[in-house]
Design an enzyme around this catalytic site. Structure first.
Site, PDB file in Angstrom:
ATOM      1  N   LYS A 148      40.312  39.369  49.654  1.00 38.44           N
ATOM      2  CA  LYS A 148      41.138  38.378  48.866  1.00 38.44           C
ATOM      3  C   LYS A 148      42.614  38.792  49.282  1.00 38.44           C
ATOM      4  O   LYS A 148      43.085  39.847  49.565  1.00 38.44           O
ATOM      5  CB  LYS A 148      41.069  38.831  47.240  1.00 38.44           C
ATOM      6  CG  LYS A 148      39.767  38.559  46.819  1.00 38.44           C
ATOM      7  CD  LYS A 148      39.511  38.989  45.455  1.00 38.44           C
ATOM      8  CE  LYS A 148      39.706  40.825  45.289  1.00 38.44           C
ATOM      9  NZ  LYS A 148      39.070  41.265  43.942  1.00 38.44           N
ATOM     10  N   THR A 157      47.911  38.485  34.938  1.00 32.34           N
ATOM     11  CA  THR A 157      46.988  38.650  35.828  1.00 32.34           C
ATOM     12  C   THR A 157      45.953  39.728  35.733  1.00 32.34           C
ATOM     13  O   THR A 157      45.329  39.986  36.712  1.00 32.34           O
ATOM     14  CB  THR A 157      47.477  38.496  37.460  1.00 32.34           C
ATOM     15  OG1 THR A 157      48.341  39.776  37.499  1.00 32.34           O
ATOM     16  CG2 THR A 157      48.382  37.496  37.740  1.00 32.34           C
ATOM     17  N   GLY A 179      42.794  41.897  35.343  1.00 31.39           N
ATOM     18  CA  GLY A 179      41.412  41.555  35.137  1.00 31.39           C
ATOM     19  C   GLY A 179      41.055  40.262  36.114  1.00 31.39           C
ATOM     20  O   GLY A 179      39.932  39.932  36.175  1.00 31.39           O
ATOM     21  N   THR A 180      42.008  40.005  37.078  1.00 35.99           N
ATOM     22  CA  THR A 180      41.575  38.937  37.941  1.00 35.99           C
ATOM     23  C   THR A 180      40.504  38.948  38.823  1.00 35.99           C
ATOM     24  O   THR A 180      39.390  38.294  39.077  1.00 35.99           O
ATOM     25  CB  THR A 180      42.602  38.478  38.539  1.00 35.99           C
ATOM     26  OG1 THR A 180      43.546  39.443  39.538  1.00 35.99           O
ATOM     27  CG2 THR A 180      43.760  37.510  37.670  1.00 35.99           C
ATOM     28  N   GLY A 181      40.470  40.331  39.348  1.00 39.37           N
ATOM     29  CA  GLY A 181      39.268  40.620  40.268  1.00 39.37           C
ATOM     30  C   GLY A 181      37.816  40.625  39.702  1.00 39.37           C
ATOM     31  O   GLY A 181      36.935  40.408  40.256  1.00 39.37           O
ATOM     32  N   CYS A 182      38.066  41.173  38.295  1.00 35.52           N
ATOM     33  CA  CYS A 182      36.811  41.309  37.564  1.00 35.52           C
ATOM     34  C   CYS A 182      36.286  39.844  37.334  1.00 35.52           C
ATOM     35  O   CYS A 182      35.081  39.587  37.366  1.00 35.52           O
ATOM     36  CB  CYS A 182      36.911  42.135  36.295  1.00 35.52           C
ATOM     37  SG  CYS A 182      37.736  43.758  36.517  1.00 35.52           S
TER      38      CYS A 182
END
Length: 273
Positions: A179, A212, A214-217
């Site tokens: 990412k 933003t 928690g975006t990876g989760c």
């Protein structure tokens, strides 16, 4: 007589976020919005909010494995993901449980640091992650700092993201998404696919967003949900990219730190099927 259709079933193996913006809570919300029944195996309990993590307790590996066995043996599992694992013992136990219960596809989100900067994975666990869990993964979704630690190289450009994706791919996963949110300019994610060695550039406008958390989760959970529906890796990642972009666009101004990505808004913008 009314017959209820059973939706696809997905499992998240991750830590709890008491603020609800990341971890198991974000995963289960994402599964639900995308039309997938969600199950969970907790690996850790954290006390946190939008500002930071004040305390974390890693659960016993045996308890983590017991949760995985119980839900998969009874309910089944169309896809699973991992998030915060905490230490090497839990990483190794989860890898063994994945093999034992034949979980596939598996999305590995190699969570190492919280949005606030608080560490979520012990240094000694990175080797276990590389050697035990990544070879079992269908998709691995590191951000740039995580990819740097997994690949053992610095990343400052898209070309270096591609090189890192290939090096992580050499550890055994079927696909790697690096990412690009930590780079400047347009938000570019790199998807590398094993076998053909195909590389796809997934782009989205860079949004001036503060909320933003928690975006990876959310991104990895969305990939998991789409794989549970039977989509290809490329289709699942592309749809997850659209989903998390909308979740960021409409992020919730909750708390005094980084508010959470808004999965409800994303669900309204990106059809579940």
């Amino acid at each position: 007589m009314r017959v209820t259709q059973v939706p696809p079933i997905a499992l998240t193996i991750a830590g709890s976020d008491s603020g609800g913006g990341a971890g198991v809570q974000a995963d289960l919300k994402t599964f639900t919005v995308l039309g997938v029944y969600g199950m969970s195996a907790l690996t850790a309990i954290t006390s946190q909010n939008t500002v930071g993590v004040s305390r974390a307790e890693i659960l016993a590996p045996e308890l983590v494995v017991s949760q995985i066995r119980d839900v998969v043996s009874d309910i089944g599992c169309d896809a699973a993901k991992t998030g915060m694992l905490g230490n090497a013992a839990v990483v190794e136990a989860v890898a063994e449980a994945v093999r034992e219960t034949n979980i596939e596809p598996l999305v590995v989100d190699p969570v190492m640091v919280a949005k606030s900067g608080d560490p979520l994975l012990a240094d000694e666990a990175v080797g276990a992650l590389r050697e035990k869990l990544l070879p079992l993964a269908t998709v691995v979704t590191p951000n740039i700092p995580e990819a740097e630690r997994l690949a053992g190289r610095e990343i400052g450009s898209v070309d270096e993201m591609i090189a890192a994706a290939r090096e992580i791919g050499a550890l055994g996963p079927k696909a790697v998404v690096v990412k690009g949110g930590h780079l400047e300019g347009v938000a570019v994610d790199i998807l590398w696919l094993a076998g053909s060695d195909d590389v796809h550039h997934l782009t989205a406008p860079r949004l001036p967003a503060r909320n933003t958390h928690g975006t990876g989760c959310v991104f990895s959970a969305a990939i998991t949900a789409e794989l549970a529906k039977g989509r290809s890796i490329l289709e699942a990642v592309r749809k997850a990219k659209l989903f998390v972009t909308e979740a960021i666009r409409y992020g919730l101004p909750i708390g005094s730190g980084h508010g959470p990505a808004n999965v409800l808004a994303a669900g309204a913008m990106v059809p579940a099927y």
